[in-house]
Every structure is written in structure tokens, then in C-alpha cells.
Design an enzyme around this catalytic site. Structure first.
Site, PDB file in Angstrom:
ATOM      1  N   PRO A 127       0.813  -1.225   0.000  1.00  0.00           N
ATOM      2  CA  PRO A 127       0.000   0.000   0.000  1.00  0.00           C
ATOM      3  C   PRO A 127       0.844   1.272   0.000  1.00  0.00           C
ATOM      4  O   PRO A 127       0.381   2.319  -0.453  1.00  0.00           O
ATOM      5  CB  PRO A 127      -0.824  -0.115   1.291  1.00  0.00           C
ATOM      6  CG  PRO A 127      -0.833  -1.564   1.617  1.00  0.00           C
ATOM      7  CD  PRO A 127       0.482  -2.098   1.142  1.00  0.00           C
ATOM      8  N   GLU A 154       1.291  -7.464   8.277  1.00  0.00           N
ATOM      9  CA  GLU A 154       1.597  -6.034   8.328  1.00  0.00           C
ATOM     10  C   GLU A 154       2.593  -5.600   7.253  1.00  0.00           C
ATOM     11  O   GLU A 154       2.919  -4.417   7.140  1.00  0.00           O
ATOM     12  CB  GLU A 154       2.165  -5.666   9.708  1.00  0.00           C
ATOM     13  CG  GLU A 154       1.159  -5.786  10.850  1.00  0.00           C
ATOM     14  CD  GLU A 154      -0.039  -4.867  10.650  1.00  0.00           C
ATOM     15  OE1 GLU A 154       0.159  -3.669  10.390  1.00  0.00           O
ATOM     16  OE2 GLU A 154      -1.178  -5.356  10.744  1.00  0.00           O
ATOM     17  N   ARG A 192      -1.511  -8.513 -21.644  1.00  0.00           N
ATOM     18  CA  ARG A 192      -2.430  -8.186 -22.748  1.00  0.00           C
ATOM     19  C   ARG A 192      -1.796  -7.228 -23.759  1.00  0.00           C
ATOM     20  O   ARG A 192      -2.307  -7.072 -24.864  1.00  0.00           O
ATOM     21  CB  ARG A 192      -3.731  -7.604 -22.202  1.00  0.00           C
ATOM     22  CG  ARG A 192      -3.588  -6.252 -21.547  1.00  0.00           C
ATOM     23  CD  ARG A 192      -4.872  -5.845 -20.821  1.00  0.00           C
ATOM     24  NE  ARG A 192      -6.020  -5.839 -21.707  1.00  0.00           N
ATOM     25  CZ  ARG A 192      -6.350  -4.842 -22.517  1.00  0.00           C
ATOM     26  NH1 ARG A 192      -5.586  -3.756 -22.551  1.00  0.00           N
ATOM     27  NH2 ARG A 192      -7.411  -4.913 -23.288  1.00  0.00           N
ATOM     28  N   ASP A 207      -6.784   1.619 -25.968  1.00  0.00           N
ATOM     29  CA  ASP A 207      -7.360   1.589 -24.624  1.00  0.00           C
ATOM     30  C   ASP A 207      -7.168   2.906 -23.895  1.00  0.00           C
ATOM     31  O   ASP A 207      -6.341   3.745 -24.280  1.00  0.00           O
ATOM     32  CB  ASP A 207      -6.706   0.482 -23.788  1.00  0.00           C
ATOM     33  CG  ASP A 207      -7.348  -0.870 -24.022  1.00  0.00           C
ATOM     34  OD1 ASP A 207      -8.481  -0.900 -24.521  1.00  0.00           O
ATOM     35  OD2 ASP A 207      -6.702  -1.886 -23.711  1.00  0.00           O
TER      36      ASP A 207
END
Length: 269
Positions: A127, A154, A192, A207
Site C-alpha cells: 500500500p 503487516e 495483454r 485503450d
């Protein structure tokens, strides 16, 4: 690059490992050359390979592997723990809630992989990492070997990341229980883009976000009228220039409305 076909090495199987590394773990696939053809390797290190492997075999990712355009290697780094309980985590120094992933099993796993296959570009899902962007997906699509480390608890002992040169990457400003979903998202975003994976390579180049651009334009298909909502008339004009202009305008409006941070400043080069 790594070759296409694989040989499964069972416990006690053949193959050499340097004495400083943990022996080959159970169920790991080694990739061997076939006719000198090589493909990119995406290796995912996780405590839950059974959650990751089915997705790698499905849809676009599975088709890419069947076409021989990419290979995946999913490794449970718990197999590299050296104690009888196969411990991979411990209490944090300084106190606090939760557990922290120990550096030794993961380091042994990474070093074994690099001994077998060569150096990887190493990304740790975290994160606190740099936000994942399409530009990184484009880089990874042309990288020979990519290693994705899925965190748990953690997080990681910081010394592991520093010692092995991991980049930290985050999918966004939220927290999940582990990095598996992020690793699969990054793998698909990159794979992809490999030529031949999609039915039409233009699908990737047109895209959202491609080449640092904004959002994609709206799309329509049959029926022409649905619940009294009609498809824009310009799409039936047959004038490719007008259609392209309309799509560009729609994409710009959508980007300004939903993601103004992506809008390009006309005053900048």
C-alpha cells in the site's frame, strides 16, 4: 526470456541447486528451452498459490500461455522456510499489532529463482508503494523476467526490500489482506500488451491510458435502439474521419469530467 515447455520437478527430483540456497520446493515448474524459442516469464511469490493459479489459466492470461507467448511461475515462499513449522512471519520489533514477513524465506526463494532463470525485475505489492500506472504495464510487457511479491500481514521486513532491490507498487489508496489480487492485475495489464495476445493488437493501443493518454471513448453495439436510447448517428455515417473526430471529442470530454488529472495541458509540449 524463458523457454516455452516445462518440466515439473517433484521433491527429490533432479537438477542442481547451489548449497547456499534452499532445495527446490514442492510443485515448482522449471522452464526448459525448446527449439530456441523463448517467452517472457512472470513469477508470482505468494503464500496462496491455489488462489492465483486458476486465474493465470483463465481467459486472456490462459490463452496467452497456450499460444506460447508468455509463461507463469507461481511459487509458495513458505516452502523456503527452514524450521519445522515453516514459519514465514514474526512479531514486529518495537511492538504493535499484527505480524511481519521475515526476510529469510523470501530471500531464499528469490535467490533460487534468479539462480535458475537469471535476474528478474522485482516488484513488491505494498500500500505504501508507487501507484501502478499503464506506463509501467507497458514497460513490463517488454521485460524478460518479472517477479511479483505478494505481501501479507503487516508487510515485509524493510531490509528484504532494500537488500534485494525491490520496487514497491500499489494498486491504489486502499488496503487488502494480501498482494495476490494486485499481482494478478499487474500481470494481466502487462500480458495483454504483448503482441499476439489479443485478437486485434489495436485493442491495446486504443485503450484508456495508452501512451500516457486519457480515458477511452464510449462504445456501442447492437441493438441500434435499446429502451428508447439510440446509438449516436455519426457511428452509422461511414465517414471514418468524422467518427474518429467524434470519438476523440468524447474521450476528451470523459477525461475532463471523470479524470481531470489525466487531461493534457495544451500549453505544454
Amino acid at each position: 526470456m524463458i523457454p516455452v515447455n516445462m518440466e515439473k520437478i517433484a521433491p527429490g527430483g533432479t537438477g542442481s541447486s547451489p548449497p547456499c540456497l534452499t532445495p527446490r520446493p514442492r510443485g515448482v515448474y522449471l522452464v526448459r528451452p525448446i527449439f530456441g524459442v523463448y517467452v517472457p516469464l512472470f513469477s508470482i511469490l505468494t503464500l496462496f498459490p491455489d488462489a492465483v493459479e486458476p486465474y493465470l489459466g483463465a481467459s486472456i492470461l490462459g490463452l496467452a500461455r497456450k499460444k506460447g507467448l508468455v509463461e507463469y511461475l507461481c511459487v509458495d515462499f513458505r516452502d523456503f522456510a527452514r524450521d519445522r513449522h515453516r514459519t514465514v512471519d514474526d512479531r514486529p520489533f518495537g511492538g504493535g499489532p499484527g505480524m511481519v514477513l521475515r526476510p529469510e524465506p523470501i530471500a531464499a526463494c528469490v535467490e533460487w529463482l534468479e539462480h535458475e532463470h537469471g535476474p528478474f525485475r522485482k516488484l513488491a505489492l505494498c500500500p505504501a508503494g508507487t501507484p501502478f500506472r499503464q506506463s509501467l504495464a507497458e514497460e513490463l510487457s517488454t521485460t524478460e523476467r518479472v517477479l511479483l511479491l505478494c505481501g501479507r500481514y503487516e508487510g515485509y521486513d524493510q531490509r528484504l526490500l532494500d537488500e534485494l532491490g525491490f520496487e514497491t507498487v500499489s494498486l491504489g489508496d486502499y488496503v487488502l489482506s494480501g498482494g495476490e489480487l494486485g499481482a494478478m492485475a499487474i500481470t494481466e495489464a502487462a500480458v495483454r500488451l504483448i503482441p499476439g495476445v489479443l485478437g486485434d493488437d489495436r485493442s491495446a493501443t486504443e485503450d484508456s491510458f495508452h501512451g500516457g493518454g486519457g480515458l477511452d471513448h464510449p462504445h456501442y453495439t447492437r441493438p441500434r435502439v435499446w429502451r428508447e436510447r439510440e446509438v449516436p448517428e455519426v457511428l452509422f455515417s461511414g465517414n471514418h474521419e468524422s467518427i474518429a473526430e467524434w470519438r476523440a471529442e468524447q474521450a476528451q470530454e470523459r477525461t475532463l469530467d471523470r479524470r481531470p488529472d489525466l487531461a493534457k495541458d495544451d500549453n505544454q509540449n
